[in-house]
Design a protein around this motif. Structure first.
Motif, PDB file in Angstrom:
ATOM      1  N   VAL A  17      42.528  38.498  54.459  1.00  0.00           N
ATOM      2  CA  VAL A  17      43.487  39.525  54.057  1.00  0.00           C
ATOM      3  C   VAL A  17      42.764  40.830  53.720  1.00  0.00           C
ATOM      4  O   VAL A  17      43.218  41.925  54.091  1.00  0.00           O
ATOM      5  N   LEU A  18      41.638  40.738  53.038  1.00  0.00           N
ATOM      6  CA  LEU A  18      40.883  41.942  52.684  1.00  0.00           C
ATOM      7  C   LEU A  18      40.400  42.668  53.939  1.00  0.00           C
ATOM      8  O   LEU A  18      40.434  43.909  54.014  1.00  0.00           O
ATOM      9  N   LEU A  19      39.958  41.923  54.931  1.00  0.00           N
ATOM     10  CA  LEU A  19      39.523  42.527  56.193  1.00  0.00           C
ATOM     11  C   LEU A  19      40.680  43.210  56.907  1.00  0.00           C
ATOM     12  O   LEU A  19      40.536  44.313  57.432  1.00  0.00           O
ATOM     13  N   LEU A  20      41.846  42.560  56.918  1.00  0.00           N
ATOM     14  CA  LEU A  20      43.021  43.156  57.560  1.00  0.00           C
ATOM     15  C   LEU A  20      43.450  44.434  56.840  1.00  0.00           C
ATOM     16  O   LEU A  20      43.811  45.437  57.469  1.00  0.00           O
ATOM     17  N   CYS A  21      43.439  44.399  55.501  1.00  0.00           N
ATOM     18  CA  CYS A  21      43.802  45.590  54.734  1.00  0.00           C
ATOM     19  C   CYS A  21      42.845  46.745  55.035  1.00  0.00           C
ATOM     20  O   CYS A  21      43.272  47.889  55.210  1.00  0.00           O
ATOM     21  N   GLU A  22      41.563  46.432  55.092  1.00  0.00           N
ATOM     22  CA  GLU A  22      40.585  47.474  55.393  1.00  0.00           C
ATOM     23  C   GLU A  22      40.804  48.038  56.799  1.00  0.00           C
ATOM     24  O   GLU A  22      40.727  49.249  57.019  1.00  0.00           O
ATOM     25  N   ARG A  23      41.103  47.166  57.746  1.00  0.00           N
ATOM     26  CA  ARG A  23      41.313  47.594  59.131  1.00  0.00           C
ATOM     27  C   ARG A  23      42.500  48.545  59.242  1.00  0.00           C
ATOM     28  O   ARG A  23      42.455  49.532  59.983  1.00  0.00           O
ATOM     29  N   TYR A  24      43.574  48.266  58.505  1.00  0.00           N
ATOM     30  CA  TYR A  24      44.801  49.051  58.644  1.00  0.00           C
ATOM     31  C   TYR A  24      44.999  50.076  57.530  1.00  0.00           C
ATOM     32  O   TYR A  24      46.077  50.655  57.393  1.00  0.00           O
ATOM     33  N   GLY A  25      43.970  50.268  56.725  1.00  0.00           N
ATOM     34  CA  GLY A  25      44.030  51.311  55.714  1.00  0.00           C
ATOM     35  C   GLY A  25      44.938  51.004  54.543  1.00  0.00           C
ATOM     36  O   GLY A  25      45.513  51.925  53.943  1.00  0.00           O
ATOM     37  N   LEU A  26      45.077  49.738  54.207  1.00  0.00           N
ATOM     38  CA  LEU A  26      45.941  49.335  53.092  1.00  0.00           C
ATOM     39  C   LEU A  26      45.106  49.063  51.844  1.00  0.00           C
ATOM     40  O   LEU A  26      43.945  48.667  51.925  1.00  0.00           O
ATOM     41  N   LYS A  27      45.720  49.266  50.690  1.00  0.00           N
ATOM     42  CA  LYS A  27      45.092  48.940  49.412  1.00  0.00           C
ATOM     43  C   LYS A  27      45.856  47.791  48.761  1.00  0.00           C
ATOM     44  O   LYS A  27      47.071  47.668  48.916  1.00  0.00           O
ATOM     45  N   LEU A  28      45.154  46.986  48.012  1.00  0.00           N
ATOM     46  CA  LEU A  28      45.709  45.742  47.489  1.00  0.00           C
ATOM     47  C   LEU A  28      45.696  45.719  45.965  1.00  0.00           C
ATOM     48  O   LEU A  28      44.688  46.052  45.336  1.00  0.00           O
ATOM     49  N   CYS A  29      46.830  45.344  45.386  1.00  0.00           N
ATOM     50  CA  CYS A  29      46.895  45.006  43.963  1.00  0.00           C
ATOM     51  C   CYS A  29      47.121  43.495  43.896  1.00  0.00           C
ATOM     52  O   CYS A  29      48.109  42.988  44.441  1.00  0.00           O
ATOM     53  N   LEU A  30      46.231  42.790  43.266  1.00  0.00           N
ATOM     54  CA  LEU A  30      46.197  41.337  43.349  1.00  0.00           C
ATOM     55  C   LEU A  30      46.639  40.681  42.045  1.00  0.00           C
ATOM     56  O   LEU A  30      46.188  41.055  40.966  1.00  0.00           O
ATOM     57  N   SER A  31      47.509  39.697  42.174  1.00  0.00           N
ATOM     58  CA  SER A  31      47.933  38.898  41.020  1.00  0.00           C
ATOM     59  C   SER A  31      47.436  37.468  41.187  1.00  0.00           C
ATOM     60  O   SER A  31      47.596  36.862  42.245  1.00  0.00           O
ATOM     61  N   ILE A  32      46.819  36.947  40.140  1.00  0.00           N
ATOM     62  CA  ILE A  32      46.346  35.552  40.114  1.00  0.00           C
ATOM     63  C   ILE A  32      46.854  34.949  38.809  1.00  0.00           C
ATOM     64  O   ILE A  32      46.098  34.702  37.874  1.00  0.00           O
ATOM     65  N   PRO A  33      48.170  34.749  38.700  1.00  0.00           N
ATOM     66  CA  PRO A  33      48.772  34.440  37.391  1.00  0.00           C
ATOM     67  C   PRO A  33      48.258  33.159  36.743  1.00  0.00           C
ATOM     68  O   PRO A  33      48.290  33.032  35.520  1.00  0.00           O
ATOM     69  N   ASN A  34      47.798  32.211  37.523  1.00  0.00           N
ATOM     70  CA  ASN A  34      47.306  30.962  36.937  1.00  0.00           C
ATOM     71  C   ASN A  34      45.997  31.148  36.188  1.00  0.00           C
ATOM     72  O   ASN A  34      45.643  30.315  35.347  1.00  0.00           O
ATOM     73  N   TRP A  35      45.269  32.226  36.483  1.00  0.00           N
ATOM     74  CA  TRP A  35      43.956  32.426  35.872  1.00  0.00           C
ATOM     75  C   TRP A  35      43.859  33.656  34.992  1.00  0.00           C
ATOM     76  O   TRP A  35      43.151  33.636  33.991  1.00  0.00           O
ATOM     77  N   ILE A  36      44.534  34.746  35.354  1.00  0.00           N
ATOM     78  CA  ILE A  36      44.288  35.993  34.629  1.00  0.00           C
ATOM     79  C   ILE A  36      45.448  36.435  33.747  1.00  0.00           C
ATOM     80  O   ILE A  36      45.336  37.465  33.077  1.00  0.00           O
ATOM     81  N   CYS A  37      46.552  35.691  33.708  1.00  0.00           N
ATOM     82  CA  CYS A  37      47.587  36.022  32.737  1.00  0.00           C
ATOM     83  C   CYS A  37      47.020  35.835  31.330  1.00  0.00           C
ATOM     84  O   CYS A  37      46.449  34.784  31.025  1.00  0.00           O
ATOM     85  N   PRO A  38      47.133  36.830  30.455  1.00  0.00           N
ATOM     86  CA  PRO A  38      46.503  36.744  29.133  1.00  0.00           C
ATOM     87  C   PRO A  38      46.935  35.534  28.307  1.00  0.00           C
ATOM     88  O   PRO A  38      46.187  35.091  27.439  1.00  0.00           O
ATOM     89  N   LEU A  39      48.121  34.989  28.559  1.00  0.00           N
ATOM     90  CA  LEU A  39      48.571  33.853  27.765  1.00  0.00           C
ATOM     91  C   LEU A  39      47.821  32.571  28.083  1.00  0.00           C
ATOM     92  O   LEU A  39      47.817  31.645  27.273  1.00  0.00           O
TER      93      LEU A  39
END
Length: 208
Positions: A17-39
């Motif tokens: 996905v990161l390679l595809l985003c770079e190829r097409y000029g897209l930027k990514l905001c990533l959510s990993i709720p199982n690991w980085i949610c503060p709770l």
């Protein structure tokens, strides 16, 4: 948004996905709720993901969404009752005793059948059973509920600070925020105690 907890199922697809985003000029905001949610923050697994995926050095990633549509849900009754022990400790630390707190509020703390302290109920919070807010009223329990809101701010601020501080140490290159979700008068995501731990805001209000 990444749901899986097994890195071997995450990393190859994420790299793609990161390679595809770079190829097409897209930027990514990533959510990993199982690991980085503060709770339920899990810094160990977050660091493993960074190491194996190269996220910390990625020019495609611009930020992390650490609490997917956080909104008001963590002030609903099904969450509040899990905080009862912390609520009790906060009262003792802030007022010195339950009795002093009740004298200050001019209203007794809510109690369970065994006599232990519990959270304000939905009527006191100004929440209808279906989850919609009602208009604020001058009620005898307002001071107690205001104290509980301060307790919730303190608790969540500590959790958000712990999570975001560790994330910034692991990845100092990317921004941190979350999408607030539904906006209501009792929405905890409006709290400055949470905002101060973020780099920018992502308000949502699809129902407005």
């Amino acid at each position: 948004r990444i749901e899986w907890n097994h890195l071997e199922r995450i990393v190859p697809q994420l790299r793609h996905v990161l390679l595809l985003c770079e190829r097409y000029g897209l930027k990514l905001c990533l959510s990993i709720p199982n690991w980085i949610c503060p709770l339920q923050y899990n810094g160990k697994e977050f660091r493993r993901l960074l190491k194996e995926s190269g996220l910390a050095e990625s020019p495609v990633l611009f930020g992390y969404d650490i609490a997917w549509e956080f909104g008001h849900r963590y002030l609903t009754l099904e969450f509040r009752h899990f905080w009862d022990e912390d609520w009790n400790k906060w009262i003792e630390e802030r007022y010195g005793s339950i009795e002093r707190a009740e004298a200050d509020w001019g209203f007794p703390a809510n109690r369970k059948a065994d006599g232990s302290i519990t959270c304000p109920n939905n009527q006191q919070f100004g929440i209808l059973e279906q989850g919609s807010p009602i208009h604020s009223q001058d009620e005898p329990w307002n001071a107690m509920v205001a104290a509980y809101r301060r307790f919730a701010d303190d608790r969540l601020s500590r959790l958000f600070n712990n999570a975001t501080s560790d994330m910034r140490e692991a990845d100092p290159n990317h921004l941190i925020s979350f999408r607030q979700g539904r906006l209501t008068q009792y929405d905890i995501s409006h709290s400055a105690a949470i905002y101060k731990n973020l780099d920018f805001l992502m308000p949502e209000g699809y129902h407005i």
